[in-house]
Design a protein around this motif. Structure first.
Motif, PDB file in Angstrom:
ATOM      1  N   ALA A 298      -0.354  -0.317   9.766  1.00  0.00           N
ATOM      2  CA  ALA A 298       0.064  -1.234  10.641  1.00  0.00           C
ATOM      3  C   ALA A 298       0.099  -2.704   9.895  1.00  0.00           C
ATOM      4  N   ARG A 299      -0.486  -2.899   8.833  1.00  0.00           N
ATOM      5  CA  ARG A 299      -0.500  -4.122   8.331  1.00  0.00           C
ATOM      6  C   ARG A 299       0.696  -4.313   7.585  1.00  0.00           C
TER       7      ARG A 299
ATOM      8  N   THR B 251       0.973  -1.173   0.029  1.00  0.00           N
ATOM      9  CA  THR B 251      -0.100  -0.072  -0.165  1.00  0.00           C
ATOM     10  C   THR B 251       1.047   1.200   0.005  1.00  0.00           C
ATOM     11  N   ALA B 252       0.531   2.139  -1.038  1.00  0.00           N
ATOM     12  CA  ALA B 252       1.697   2.959  -1.254  1.00  0.00           C
ATOM     13  C   ALA B 252       1.023   4.415  -1.076  1.00  0.00           C
ATOM     14  N   ASP B 253       1.688   5.535  -0.724  1.00  0.00           N
ATOM     15  CA  ASP B 253       1.089   6.833  -0.386  1.00  0.00           C
ATOM     16  C   ASP B 253       0.834   7.530  -1.739  1.00  0.00           C
ATOM     17  N   THR B 254      -0.110   7.015  -2.645  1.00  0.00           N
ATOM     18  CA  THR B 254      -0.534   7.603  -3.935  1.00  0.00           C
ATOM     19  C   THR B 254      -1.434   8.340  -4.018  1.00  0.00           C
ATOM     20  N   PRO B 255      -1.958   9.042  -4.892  1.00  0.00           N
ATOM     21  CA  PRO B 255      -3.231   9.835  -4.962  1.00  0.00           C
ATOM     22  C   PRO B 255      -4.546   8.834  -4.839  1.00  0.00           C
ATOM     23  N   TRP B 256      -4.341   7.758  -5.356  1.00  0.00           N
ATOM     24  CA  TRP B 256      -5.589   6.789  -5.287  1.00  0.00           C
ATOM     25  C   TRP B 256      -5.815   6.295  -3.927  1.00  0.00           C
ATOM     26  N   VAL B 257      -4.740   5.963  -3.194  1.00  0.00           N
ATOM     27  CA  VAL B 257      -4.862   5.528  -1.608  1.00  0.00           C
ATOM     28  C   VAL B 257      -5.378   7.063  -1.006  1.00  0.00           C
TER      29      VAL B 257
ATOM     30  N   ARG C  95       6.064 -11.204  15.104  1.00  0.00           N
ATOM     31  CA  ARG C  95       5.411 -11.402  16.261  1.00  0.00           C
ATOM     32  C   ARG C  95       4.660 -10.087  16.552  1.00  0.00           C
ATOM     33  N   PRO C  96       3.526  -9.849  17.169  1.00  0.00           N
ATOM     34  CA  PRO C  96       3.140  -8.738  17.578  1.00  0.00           C
ATOM     35  C   PRO C  96       3.773  -7.945  18.860  1.00  0.00           C
ATOM     36  N   THR C  97       3.897  -6.928  18.855  1.00  0.00           N
ATOM     37  CA  THR C  97       4.831  -6.194  19.659  1.00  0.00           C
ATOM     38  C   THR C  97       3.888  -5.828  20.804  1.00  0.00           C
TER      39      THR C  97
ATOM     40  N   ASP D 234       7.191  -3.721  -0.351  1.00  0.00           N
ATOM     41  CA  ASP D 234       5.942  -3.829   0.341  1.00  0.00           C
ATOM     42  C   ASP D 234       6.237  -3.802   1.920  1.00  0.00           C
ATOM     43  N   GLY D 235       7.562  -3.306   2.408  1.00  0.00           N
ATOM     44  CA  GLY D 235       7.850  -3.415   3.886  1.00  0.00           C
ATOM     45  C   GLY D 235       7.709  -4.800   4.428  1.00  0.00           C
ATOM     46  N   GLY D 236       7.741  -5.820   3.766  1.00  0.00           N
ATOM     47  CA  GLY D 236       7.745  -7.401   4.307  1.00  0.00           C
ATOM     48  C   GLY D 236       6.436  -7.726   4.350  1.00  0.00           C
ATOM     49  N   MET D 237       5.665  -6.980   3.791  1.00  0.00           N
ATOM     50  CA  MET D 237       3.913  -7.650   3.949  1.00  0.00           C
ATOM     51  C   MET D 237       3.778  -9.048   3.381  1.00  0.00           C
TER      52      MET D 237
END
Length: 250
Positions: A203-204, A178-184, A248-250, A239-242
């Motif tokens: 967060a995802r 999920t990128a910081d684009t005009p559509w998002v 593990r949850p923090t 994708d930042g590792g997605m």
């Protein structure tokens, strides 16, 4: 701006009027490439040469590619970035919308690549880079139509890579998260709580933020670069590792 590995090469970037496409044009130009933006609504303030082009029209695509080659004498790199989004589950969009999105997101890449192939076959550094998505490799809620289109792009990329490798044309795709684009940004603006929705999208992704257009553009440049002649048929996740990581949850 010259002196990079793309010096003397000519590239077209579809959907280069904004977002990832605009940043990709900047990165390629910064590495010495002559860049022509193909967009249905080019940015009038863009520093790059632009041609109005609708990738849902064969005539429009063929005319635009012919114009590029007439002006510059060659075509070496195609970045198939033009695309549109869609939301909802499998029942949320009617047949007309399914056909519209698939036509633009998938067949649009076919039209551009098909028009470019005769010129790419004459290039010593031919490359096609398609913009796919994390949606092609991970099931995301409320993205059925968009996912179907990007899954097709990823499969198409591998098939094209196999078809054209021995012609000297490399074909790869980039899979942004999920990128910081005009559509998002438009999606966030339409949410009941835009700030909460943004936090959820951040967060995802394991690195905890949206992907930047520049990060995607740098990946496109890597895949298109003549320095990477052994890279073909690859889906490069940005994708930042997605897709690959399970922290593990923090």
């Amino acid at each position: 701006m010259t002196g990079g590995e793309f010096e003397s090469l000519v590239a077209v970037v579809t959907g280069g009027g904004s977002g990832i496409g605009a940043r990709t044009a900047e990165v390629l130009a910064g590495r010495g490439c002559t860049v022509v933006v193909l967009d249905v609504r080019p940015d009038p303030d863009s520093p790059h040469e632009s041609i109005v082009c609708d990738v849902s029209s064969t005539a429009s695509v063929e005319a635009a590619v012919a114009q590029v080659v007439e002006r510059h004498g060659r075509l070496d790199v195609v970045v198939n970035n033009a695309g549109i989004g869609a939301t909802g589950d499998v029942s949320a969009n009617d047949d007309a919308e399914w056909l519209r999105v698939l036509d633009l997101n998938v067949v649009g890449m076919v039209r551009v690549s098909r028009a470019a192939l005769p010129h790419l076959r004459r290039s010593p550094a031919a490359a096609i880079v398609n913009t796919s998505s994390i949606a092609a490799t991970a099931g995301l809620p409320q993205r059925a139509l968009y996912t179907a289109s990007k899954g097709a792009v990823s499969a198409l990329t591998r098939a094209m890579a196999a078809d054209h490798l021995r012609e000297g044309i490399r074909v790869n795709c980039v899979n942004p998260g999920t990128a910081d684009t005009p559509w998002v940004q438009r999606l966030l603006a339409g949410a009941d709580d835009p700030a909460a929705e943004r936090r959820a999208l951040e967060a995802r992704q394991p690195h905890g933020r949206l992907v930047s257009p520049d990060e995607v553009a740098q990946a496109v440049a890597y895949l298109a670069s003549p320095l990477n002649g052994s890279t073909t048929g690859v889906e490069l996740a940005v994708d930042g590792g997605m897709q690959a990581l399970r922290l593990r949850p923090t």
